[in-house]
Write a protein that holds these residues in place. Structure first.
Motif, PDB file in Angstrom:
ATOM      1  N   GLY A 304      11.248  67.123 -24.461  1.00  0.00           N
ATOM      2  CA  GLY A 304      12.140  68.278 -24.448  1.00  0.00           C
ATOM      3  C   GLY A 304      11.909  69.080 -23.184  1.00  0.00           C
ATOM      4  O   GLY A 304      11.061  68.735 -22.356  1.00  0.00           O
ATOM      5  N   CYS A 305      12.655  70.153 -23.023  1.00  0.00           N
ATOM      6  CA  CYS A 305      12.510  71.032 -21.866  1.00  0.00           C
ATOM      7  C   CYS A 305      12.490  72.477 -22.367  1.00  0.00           C
ATOM      8  O   CYS A 305      13.067  72.785 -23.407  1.00  0.00           O
ATOM      9  N   GLY A 306      11.871  73.346 -21.599  1.00  0.00           N
ATOM     10  CA  GLY A 306      11.904  74.778 -21.877  1.00  0.00           C
ATOM     11  C   GLY A 306      11.408  75.101 -23.277  1.00  0.00           C
ATOM     12  O   GLY A 306      10.380  74.594 -23.739  1.00  0.00           O
ATOM     13  N   THR A 307      12.170  75.922 -23.968  1.00  0.00           N
ATOM     14  CA  THR A 307      11.785  76.353 -25.317  1.00  0.00           C
ATOM     15  C   THR A 307      11.675  75.160 -26.267  1.00  0.00           C
ATOM     16  O   THR A 307      10.811  75.124 -27.141  1.00  0.00           O
ATOM     17  N   SER A 308      12.554  74.181 -26.081  1.00  0.00           N
ATOM     18  CA  SER A 308      12.510  73.008 -26.962  1.00  0.00           C
ATOM     19  C   SER A 308      11.192  72.254 -26.804  1.00  0.00           C
ATOM     20  O   SER A 308      10.663  71.686 -27.762  1.00  0.00           O
ATOM     21  N   TRP A 309      10.659  72.258 -25.594  1.00  0.00           N
ATOM     22  CA  TRP A 309       9.353  71.631 -25.366  1.00  0.00           C
ATOM     23  C   TRP A 309       8.271  72.399 -26.136  1.00  0.00           C
ATOM     24  O   TRP A 309       7.371  71.802 -26.721  1.00  0.00           O
ATOM     25  N   ALA A 350      13.587  63.576 -29.448  1.00  0.00           N
ATOM     26  CA  ALA A 350      14.067  64.513 -28.427  1.00  0.00           C
ATOM     27  C   ALA A 350      14.456  65.805 -29.128  1.00  0.00           C
ATOM     28  O   ALA A 350      15.170  65.780 -30.129  1.00  0.00           O
ATOM     29  N   ILE A 351      13.991  66.914 -28.578  1.00  0.00           N
ATOM     30  CA  ILE A 351      14.381  68.219 -29.129  1.00  0.00           C
ATOM     31  C   ILE A 351      15.244  68.915 -28.090  1.00  0.00           C
ATOM     32  O   ILE A 351      14.871  69.019 -26.927  1.00  0.00           O
ATOM     33  N   SER A 352      16.420  69.359 -28.516  1.00  0.00           N
ATOM     34  CA  SER A 352      17.326  70.011 -27.572  1.00  0.00           C
ATOM     35  C   SER A 352      18.326  70.877 -28.322  1.00  0.00           C
ATOM     36  O   SER A 352      19.029  70.371 -29.204  1.00  0.00           O
ATOM     37  N   VAL A 403      21.343  83.115 -23.320  1.00  0.00           N
ATOM     38  CA  VAL A 403      20.721  82.030 -22.543  1.00  0.00           C
ATOM     39  C   VAL A 403      19.289  81.778 -23.008  1.00  0.00           C
ATOM     40  O   VAL A 403      18.836  80.635 -23.088  1.00  0.00           O
ATOM     41  N   ALA A 404      18.567  82.847 -23.325  1.00  0.00           N
ATOM     42  CA  ALA A 404      17.200  82.659 -23.818  1.00  0.00           C
ATOM     43  C   ALA A 404      17.254  82.206 -25.276  1.00  0.00           C
ATOM     44  O   ALA A 404      17.870  82.856 -26.118  1.00  0.00           O
ATOM     45  N   SER A 405      16.598  81.111 -25.551  1.00  0.00           N
ATOM     46  CA  SER A 405      16.685  80.536 -26.895  1.00  0.00           C
ATOM     47  C   SER A 405      15.834  81.326 -27.891  1.00  0.00           C
ATOM     48  O   SER A 405      14.682  81.652 -27.612  1.00  0.00           O
ATOM     49  N   LEU A 607      19.470  81.516 -14.266  1.00  0.00           N
ATOM     50  CA  LEU A 607      19.303  80.574 -15.384  1.00  0.00           C
ATOM     51  C   LEU A 607      20.656  80.109 -15.918  1.00  0.00           C
ATOM     52  O   LEU A 607      21.685  80.717 -15.653  1.00  0.00           O
ATOM     53  N   ALA A 608      20.621  79.061 -16.678  1.00  0.00           N
ATOM     54  CA  ALA A 608      21.806  78.622 -17.411  1.00  0.00           C
ATOM     55  C   ALA A 608      21.323  78.068 -18.739  1.00  0.00           C
ATOM     56  O   ALA A 608      20.173  77.644 -18.855  1.00  0.00           O
ATOM     57  N   LYS A 609      22.173  78.105 -19.712  1.00  0.00           N
ATOM     58  CA  LYS A 609      21.726  77.680 -21.041  1.00  0.00           C
ATOM     59  C   LYS A 609      21.694  76.167 -21.182  1.00  0.00           C
ATOM     60  O   LYS A 609      20.849  75.616 -21.855  1.00  0.00           O
ATOM     61  N   SER A 610      22.664  75.540 -20.568  1.00  0.00           N
ATOM     62  CA  SER A 610      22.779  74.106 -20.770  1.00  0.00           C
ATOM     63  C   SER A 610      22.561  73.434 -19.416  1.00  0.00           C
ATOM     64  O   SER A 610      23.383  73.558 -18.525  1.00  0.00           O
ATOM     65  N   VAL A 611      21.425  72.783 -19.270  1.00  0.00           N
ATOM     66  CA  VAL A 611      21.046  72.282 -17.950  1.00  0.00           C
ATOM     67  C   VAL A 611      21.445  70.811 -17.828  1.00  0.00           C
ATOM     68  O   VAL A 611      20.674  69.914 -18.137  1.00  0.00           O
ATOM     69  N   THR A 612      22.668  70.609 -17.385  1.00  0.00           N
ATOM     70  CA  THR A 612      23.202  69.243 -17.360  1.00  0.00           C
ATOM     71  C   THR A 612      22.977  68.549 -16.015  1.00  0.00           C
ATOM     72  O   THR A 612      23.555  67.514 -15.761  1.00  0.00           O
TER      73      THR A 612
HETATM   74  C1  G6P Z   1      17.452  75.972 -20.405  1.00  0.00           C
HETATM   75  C2  G6P Z   1      17.647  77.116 -21.364  1.00  0.00           C
HETATM   76  C3  G6P Z   1      16.466  77.195 -22.334  1.00  0.00           C
HETATM   77  C4  G6P Z   1      16.298  75.864 -23.053  1.00  0.00           C
HETATM   78  C5  G6P Z   1      16.192  74.698 -22.070  1.00  0.00           C
HETATM   79  C6  G6P Z   1      16.303  73.368 -22.776  1.00  0.00           C
HETATM   80  O1  G6P Z   1      16.380  76.219 -19.580  1.00  0.00           O
HETATM   81  O2  G6P Z   1      17.762  78.328 -20.651  1.00  0.00           O
HETATM   82  O3  G6P Z   1      16.705  78.210 -23.283  1.00  0.00           O
HETATM   83  O4  G6P Z   1      15.156  75.922 -23.842  1.00  0.00           O
HETATM   84  O5  G6P Z   1      17.253  74.747 -21.116  1.00  0.00           O
HETATM   85  O6  G6P Z   1      17.577  73.266 -23.336  1.00  0.00           O
HETATM   86  P1  G6P Z   1      17.939  72.411 -24.614  1.00  0.00           P
HETATM   87  O7  G6P Z   1      19.399  72.660 -24.825  1.00  0.00           O
HETATM   88  O8  G6P Z   1      17.645  70.991 -24.265  1.00  0.00           O
HETATM   89  O9  G6P Z   1      17.106  72.899 -25.733  1.00  0.00           O
END
Ligand code: G6P
Length: 614
Positions: A304-309, A350-352, A403-405, A607-612
């Motif tokens: 995962g990434c970010g908060t999901s990690w 995978a956590i997302s 944006v912040a989860s 920042l962006a919420k959905s990092v594609t």
């Molecule tokens: C961005 C968002 C975070 C999120 C991360 C992973 O950095 O700002 O809030 O935790 O992406 O995104 P996902 O959708 O995969 O949980």
């Protein structure tokens, strides 16, 4: 990462485009732009937010029943008006919006420059639309075919939508790696496209999620979908479940605050119907169907990434404790570029929240190629990860716009708790008595979350007032609460821009302790469970260096509370559920500090919420 919208139908496109962009602004807010077809091709763009674009269009011709719109998170080229989308072809007759990255744009650009093309922006997107027009002219094909041929030359990720002055009523959308949803409006006479369903839900519930390498062609109210290899596909129409209320602020000042306060419900929804307290069984199809696989699992890898990690790190403690299976937690971005040892007896989870994060998707693809079973824990229904995994569980937290989860994190941890218990049950590692105890606590968890929200808000505001001007903040936790400290620190830095770090409490001695003085607030997760006495010693170490302690303690605790400058109480619960309760005061603290500092909490800078993009 960039939001795109498009409309073709009998009505004026402008309102849908602007409103849609506002809904998608969480995906990026460096610049915004729209293009409208009304005989002419009118383009309006502006650096900054959608509101800036709206101001820019004031008094101008906004007529047009075919149009596209874009809100940008800059990748190639700085965030200014020139680099804002839509971008135009050499003739100025064809316009494109794009979410993603064209990796081989430099090579294509070089070839096009040799053929006389001139470029106005620094973007990869402009190269793509020039290429499309170049092919259209030189191969003498129609626009759809030119798009198809161009996409065969492109390396990278994209969701694009194209309109052309010569083709009124036509929109062409394509995707590879970045999401694109098509909405089918009244009497199949109008069509919408968007990066996710939120702009569409107000107009129709019938949607098609485009798959990778597919191109949708809407022409004279007819929709056809073909692959980039020119194979026609039958569209699969699904019904949207998301409601309009769920994507609006509902009286709160910010989406983030609304989402924090939604947690009693989102946590309840994330576990609803998934376990049965009476007969102590699980009703998670994804676990039942993979029972024999789970029995023979070698290990679990969570990506995962970010908060999901961070949720994944909590999951590691949960699964190892209950199911006694080795777990590794990896940043998806690192995992995908290593050559990890993966076997068919591994389960990769995978956590997302979004289900679209490029690195997480790529990590899963790699794990799948190597033969692992892949499992998704996602929030956005119909997103890319759930569509590619062997099995999975939705978090059912509802749309998360800030944006912040926040609510997505606690829902992820709730689902991970159920998965850990479910796997433990299948593998015979947990007694029914223990299951009964934890199920009973899960039942009352939403009430306890509500209690935290009801009781801690005033105290948190007081703490925020006291510390809002600090430059640094340290977060400490031990065991399963160490990831909670990481998440607390991430939340603070991403929305208030205060430098914050999370550490395992005992690691403080190996570096961060050097930073502690009377100006340094130290937030400590110190429930009367787990390593209480050890955390108490760490708190003494901070106090001895005049650090300020803000603690999160179990209701009624006196020892830690007595040592703290400020403390916030949470109800007692099972160790495994403390992360959920302890996270909430931290979310509120970040929120209030950021608001007091005048920050845009729903759309923090850069920042962006959905990092594609990777
Ligand atoms: C961005 C968002 C975070 C999120 C991360 C992973 O950095 O700002 O809030 O935790 O992406 O995104 P996902 O959708 O995969 O949980």
């Amino acid at each position: 990462m960039c939001g795109i919208v498009a409309y073709a139908g009998p009505n004026q496109a402008f309102d849908f485009l602007i409103k849609g962009l506002q809904r998608l602004e969480y995906r990026g807010y460096d610049s915004a732009g729209i293009a409208l077809l009304n005989g002419d091709l009118n383009i309006y763009k502006q650096k900054g937010k959608v509101q800036d674009l709206l101001d820019e269009t004031s008094g101008k011709n906004i007529e047009g029943t075919t149009g596209i719109g874009h809100t940008r998170w800059a990748t190639h080229g700085e965030p200014n008006k020139v680099n804002a989308h839509p971008h135009l072809s050499q003739s100025g007759d064809i316009a494109v919006i794009h979410n993603g990255i064209i990796e081989n744009y430099a090579t294509i650009k070089e070839a096009l420059v040799k053929r006389g093309h001139t470029f106005l922006s620094d973007t990869d997107t402009e190269v793509l639309i020039h290429l499309i027009e170049d092919i259209k002219q030189h191969e003498d094909v129609d626009l759809f075919e030119a798009v198809r041929l161009a996409l065969n030359e492109v390396i990278g990720a994209y969701a694009i939508v194209i309109i052309s002055k010569d083709d009124p009523g036509t929109i062409i959308g394509a995707r590879k790696g970045s999401p694109l949803v098509i909405g089918i409006g009244k009497d199949k006479k109008e069509y919408f496209m968007a990066s996710d369903a939120t702009p569409i839900v107000e107009y129709t519930r019938d949607v098609i999620y485009l798959d990778d390498n597919e191109i949708a062609h809407i022409k004279d109210s007819e929709l056809t979908i073909k692959t980039i290899d020119n194979v026609e596909k039958t569209p699969y129409i699904q019904k949207l479940e998301v409601t309009l209320e769920a994507i609006e602020k509902g009286g709160y000042d910010h989406f983030m605050l609304k989402e924090i306060y939604e947690q009693p419900k989102s946590i309840y929804d994330s576990m609803r119907g998934r376990f049965n307290q009476t007969d102590l069984t699980f009703a998670m199809r994804s676990l039942r169907e993979y029972e024999s696989k789970i029995k023979n699992l070698n290990r679990i890898i969570i990506v995962g990434c970010g908060t999901s990690w961070h949720a994944g790190l909590v999951g590691e403690y949960l699964i190892e404790e209950f199911a006694r299976l080795p777990v590794e937690v990896e940043y998806a971005s690192e995992f995908r570029y290593r050559d990890p040892v993966i076997t068919e007896d591994d389960l990769v989870i995978a956590i997302s929240q979004s289900g679209e994060t490029a690195d997480t998707l790529a990590a899963l693809e790699m794990a799948k190629e190597k033969g692992a079973t892949i499992y998704g824990i996602c929030n956005v229904v119909g997103s890319s990860i759930p569509r590619m995994t062997d099995a999975g569980a939705y978090t059912h937290a509802g749309p998360e716009i800030g944006v912040a989860s926040t609510k997505a994190f606690t829902a992820q941890v709730t689902v991970l708790t159920l998965i850990a218990l479910g796997i433990a049950d299948i593998r015979g590692k947990i007694s029914k008595d223990r299951l009964r105890e934890i199920f009973a606590e899960l039942e009352v968890l939403p009430t306890k979350v509500q209690e935290v929200l009801d009781t801690c808000s005033e105290k948190v505001i007081e703490i925020a007032k006291r510390y809002k001007d600090v430059d640094h903040c340290l977060y400490l936790g031990r065991g399963i609460n160490f990831p909670v400290a990481l998440e607390g620190a991430l939340k603070l830095k991403e929305i208030s821009y205060i430098h914050a770090e999370g550490y395992p409490a005992a690691e403080m001695k190996h570096g961060p302790i050097a930073l502690i003085d009377e100006n340094m607030p130290v937030v400590v997760v110190a429930p009367k469970r787990g390593y209480y006495e050890k955390v108490l010693s760490n708190i003494q170490e901070v106090k001895a260096r005049k650090g300020n302690i803000i603690s999160i303690v179990t209701h009624g605790d006196e020892k830690v509370a007595g040592l703290s400058d400020y403390f916030v109480e949470i109800p007692d619960t099972e160790d495994c559920l403390v992360p959920i309760l302890a996270t909430i005061p931290m979310q509120l603290l970040s929120y209030h500090m950021a608001v007091m500092r005048g920050c845009n909490v729903d759309q923090p800078r850069n920042l962006a919420k959905s990092v594609t993009v990777e």
